[in-house]
Design a protein around this motif. Structure first.
Motif, mmCIF file in Angstrom:
data_model
loop_
_atom_site.group_PDB
_atom_site.id
_atom_site.type_symbol
_atom_site.label_atom_id
_atom_site.label_comp_id
_atom_site.label_asym_id
_atom_site.label_seq_id
_atom_site.Cartn_x
_atom_site.Cartn_y
_atom_site.Cartn_z
ATOM 1 N N PRO A 1 0.841 -1.195 0.000
ATOM 2 C CA PRO A 1 0.000 0.000 0.000
ATOM 3 C C PRO A 1 0.875 1.244 0.000
ATOM 4 O O PRO A 1 2.046 1.188 0.388
ATOM 5 C CB PRO A 1 -0.798 -0.137 1.303
ATOM 6 N N GLU A 2 0.320 2.344 -0.459
ATOM 7 C CA GLU A 2 1.116 3.571 -0.556
ATOM 8 C C GLU A 2 1.737 3.911 0.798
ATOM 9 O O GLU A 2 1.048 4.013 1.812
ATOM 10 C CB GLU A 2 0.239 4.731 -1.030
ATOM 11 N N GLY A 3 3.071 4.057 0.790
ATOM 12 C CA GLY A 3 3.791 4.350 2.022
ATOM 13 C C GLY A 3 3.973 3.149 2.926
ATOM 14 O O GLY A 3 4.521 3.271 4.020
ATOM 15 N N GLY A 4 3.545 1.963 2.471
ATOM 16 C CA GLY A 4 3.616 0.774 3.311
ATOM 17 C C GLY A 4 4.960 0.073 3.230
ATOM 18 O O GLY A 4 5.815 0.399 2.403
ATOM 19 N N ASP A 5 5.139 -0.912 4.073
ATOM 20 C CA ASP A 5 6.372 -1.681 4.165
ATOM 21 C C ASP A 5 6.337 -2.815 3.133
ATOM 22 O O ASP A 5 5.485 -3.719 3.228
ATOM 23 C CB ASP A 5 6.500 -2.250 5.569
ATOM 24 N N PRO A 6 7.246 -2.822 2.153
ATOM 25 C CA PRO A 6 7.226 -3.887 1.139
ATOM 26 C C PRO A 6 7.392 -5.282 1.722
ATOM 27 O O PRO A 6 6.770 -6.230 1.246
ATOM 28 C CB PRO A 6 8.393 -3.516 0.219
ATOM 29 N N GLN A 7 8.236 -5.420 2.747
ATOM 30 C CA GLN A 7 8.450 -6.740 3.323
ATOM 31 C C GLN A 7 7.198 -7.235 4.050
ATOM 32 O O GLN A 7 6.837 -8.416 3.965
ATOM 33 C CB GLN A 7 9.646 -6.720 4.283
ATOM 34 N N ARG A 8 6.513 -6.346 4.730
ATOM 35 C CA ARG A 8 5.275 -6.745 5.401
ATOM 36 C C ARG A 8 4.228 -7.134 4.364
ATOM 37 O O ARG A 8 3.508 -8.126 4.544
ATOM 38 C CB ARG A 8 4.758 -5.615 6.286
ATOM 39 N N ALA B 1 16.754 -4.650 -0.072
ATOM 40 C CA ALA B 1 17.594 -4.630 1.127
ATOM 41 C C ALA B 1 17.123 -5.580 2.222
ATOM 42 O O ALA B 1 17.935 -6.205 2.900
ATOM 43 C CB ALA B 1 17.672 -3.207 1.676
ATOM 44 N N GLY B 2 15.825 -5.722 2.416
ATOM 45 C CA GLY B 2 15.334 -6.524 3.521
ATOM 46 C C GLY B 2 15.135 -7.990 3.213
ATOM 47 O O GLY B 2 14.724 -8.764 4.099
ATOM 48 N N ASP B 3 15.448 -8.415 1.991
ATOM 49 C CA ASP B 3 15.130 -9.789 1.596
ATOM 50 C C ASP B 3 15.895 -10.833 2.407
ATOM 51 O O ASP B 3 15.326 -11.832 2.860
ATOM 52 C CB ASP B 3 15.411 -9.991 0.104
ATOM 53 N N ARG B 4 17.190 -10.613 2.561
ATOM 54 C CA ARG B 4 18.000 -11.620 3.256
ATOM 55 C C ARG B 4 17.536 -11.813 4.690
ATOM 56 O O ARG B 4 17.389 -12.961 5.147
ATOM 57 C CB ARG B 4 19.473 -11.225 3.213
ATOM 58 N N ALA B 5 17.277 -10.723 5.378
ATOM 59 C CA ALA B 5 16.822 -10.834 6.764
ATOM 60 C C ALA B 5 15.454 -11.497 6.845
ATOM 61 O O ALA B 5 15.136 -12.170 7.835
ATOM 62 C CB ALA B 5 16.773 -9.446 7.407
ATOM 63 N N ALA B 6 14.642 -11.308 5.809
ATOM 64 C CA ALA B 6 13.313 -11.914 5.785
ATOM 65 C C ALA B 6 13.347 -13.380 5.367
ATOM 66 O O ALA B 6 12.316 -14.057 5.394
ATOM 67 C CB ALA B 6 12.409 -11.129 4.844
ATOM 68 N N GLY B 7 14.526 -13.870 4.950
ATOM 69 C CA GLY B 7 14.652 -15.266 4.567
ATOM 70 C C GLY B 7 14.112 -15.592 3.198
ATOM 71 O O GLY B 7 13.734 -16.738 2.932
ATOM 72 N N VAL B 8 14.068 -14.584 2.303
ATOM 73 C CA VAL B 8 13.601 -14.833 0.942
ATOM 74 C C VAL B 8 14.721 -14.521 -0.037
ATOM 75 O O VAL B 8 15.617 -13.715 0.236
ATOM 76 C CB VAL B 8 12.345 -14.012 0.597
ATOM 77 N N ARG B 9 14.683 -15.186 -1.198
ATOM 78 C CA ARG B 9 15.636 -14.917 -2.253
ATOM 79 C C ARG B 9 15.190 -13.690 -3.041
ATOM 80 O O ARG B 9 14.007 -13.336 -3.061
ATOM 81 C CB ARG B 9 15.747 -16.141 -3.165
ATOM 82 N N SER B 10 16.142 -13.066 -3.716
ATOM 83 C CA SER B 10 15.874 -11.805 -4.411
ATOM 84 C C SER B 10 15.978 -11.978 -5.918
ATOM 85 O O SER B 10 16.890 -12.652 -6.420
ATOM 86 C CB SER B 10 16.885 -10.731 -3.992
ATOM 87 N N PHE B 11 15.048 -11.334 -6.627
ATOM 88 C CA PHE B 11 15.217 -11.096 -8.055
ATOM 89 C C PHE B 11 15.119 -9.590 -8.239
ATOM 90 O O PHE B 11 14.069 -9.005 -8.021
ATOM 91 C CB PHE B 11 14.163 -11.816 -8.907
#
Length: 313
Positions: free
Chosen positions: A50-57, A89-99
């Motif tokens: 959502p606008e202004g929201g946290d992408p990882q959440r 940036a937050g992918d590794r800490a979240a335990g997900v792989r990045s593309f």
């Protein structure tokens, strides 16, 4: 001899790739090319927060509805200074792989191909964690440049990125819209002219969308791309996949939602029989053609089936 199942073919392909890399005289590029991270289909998504929201959440919340998502798609409008300052940036800490996708500074494709930003590209690459990150620059290049310009850009960036961090999986991402030879108004022409070469790619990606639900794997644009790229012997990735766009002002139609679920299941069955495709990412967001997000029970259930059969989280 009994036919190999999907997982068996994946294991056989991985074993062959490793043996070829170890043969005397094998190329330096082959030896440093990272092997696939898992012997399975990696399932993920781009999830619009959502606008202004946290992408990882937003990604975590989507996973509760879509099933276990192990790869997150992200974009940077320009080359990030480092992985820590990028959209991933937050992918590794979240335990997900990045593309990840980025564009050269100021959109300067020619300058990037000529080495103007090599120090910055190498600095970014060195900052990327060695977890098998997939990356590309200027995805869907058919929209923006000539084939020769793209090949020059991609080959140069591949050499710089891999020298700085061999664990990065670097490859081109094409746009299915341009790959139907029956549509000369938007056809790439000579597909070979867009290919940077197997010595300058770790994978080949595709973005595919069906405004009205239809199986991707029955679409001429997808099939032509697959036929052209399968001989590369590289992993093939569906990096953006969208089914059924709800245009602004429209209301969702249950029959089209059911058709989307059916198309996902048909594509899943085809991909299970073609294990060269080892990443499949849904576009859980909006775009110029409308809103692609799955909110209905039928579509979400179909995607959960895909995710449940994918790589473990």
């Amino acid at each position: 001899m009994a036919a190999l199942g999907s997982a068996g073919r994946r294991r056989l392909s991985l074993l062959v790739a490793l043996l070829l890399a170890l043969l005397p005289g094998g190329s330096a590029v082959s030896a440093q090319r990272p092997a696939p991270a898992e012997d399975c289909l990696a399932v993920g998504a781009y999830v619009a927060p959502p606008e202004g929201g946290d992408p990882q959440r937003a990604f975590r919340d989507a996973g509760r509805l879509m099933g276990p998502l192990t790869v997150r798609r992200s974009f940077d409008g320009q080359l990030p200074a480092s992985f820590a300052t990028s959209a991933a940036a937050g992918d590794r800490a979240a335990g997900v792989r990045s593309f990840v996708s980025w564009k050269p500074p100021g959109g300067d494709v020619r300058g990037a191909a000529e080495g103007r930003y090599d120090d910055r590209v190498a600095a970014w690459a060195r900052s990327v964690p060695g977890t098998g990150v997939h990356a590309t620059a200027v995805h869907e290049p058919e929209n923006d440049m000539a084939a020769a310009d793209f090949v020059a850009l991609h080959r140069h960036l591949y050499s710089v990125v891999k020298a700085a961090n061999p664990t990065i999986r670097w490859g081109p991402v094409y746009m299915a819209y341009w790959w139907d030879p029956a549509q000369p108004d938007h056809y790439v022409g000579d597909p070979a002219s867009w290919w940077p070469g197997a010595d300058a790619a770790d994978f080949v990606g595709l973005d595919w969308y069906g405004i009205r639900p239809e199986p991707m794997t029955a679409d001429p644009s997808f099939l032509h791309w697959y036929e052209q790229m399968a001989p590369t012997d590289l992993p093939l990735l569906i990096v953006e996949y969208g089914q059924y766009a709800v245009r602004p002002g429209e209301t969702t139609r249950p029959e089209l939602e059911r058709a989307r679920a059916a198309a996902i299941r048909r594509d899943a069955a085809w991909i299970a029989r073609h294990p060269r495709i080892d990443v499949w990412l849904y576009w859980q967001g909006s775009g110029p053609n409308g809103d692609w997000r799955m909110r209905d029970a039928a579509s979400l259930a179909a995607w959960r089936e895909v995710a449940a059969g994918g790589c473990p989280a």
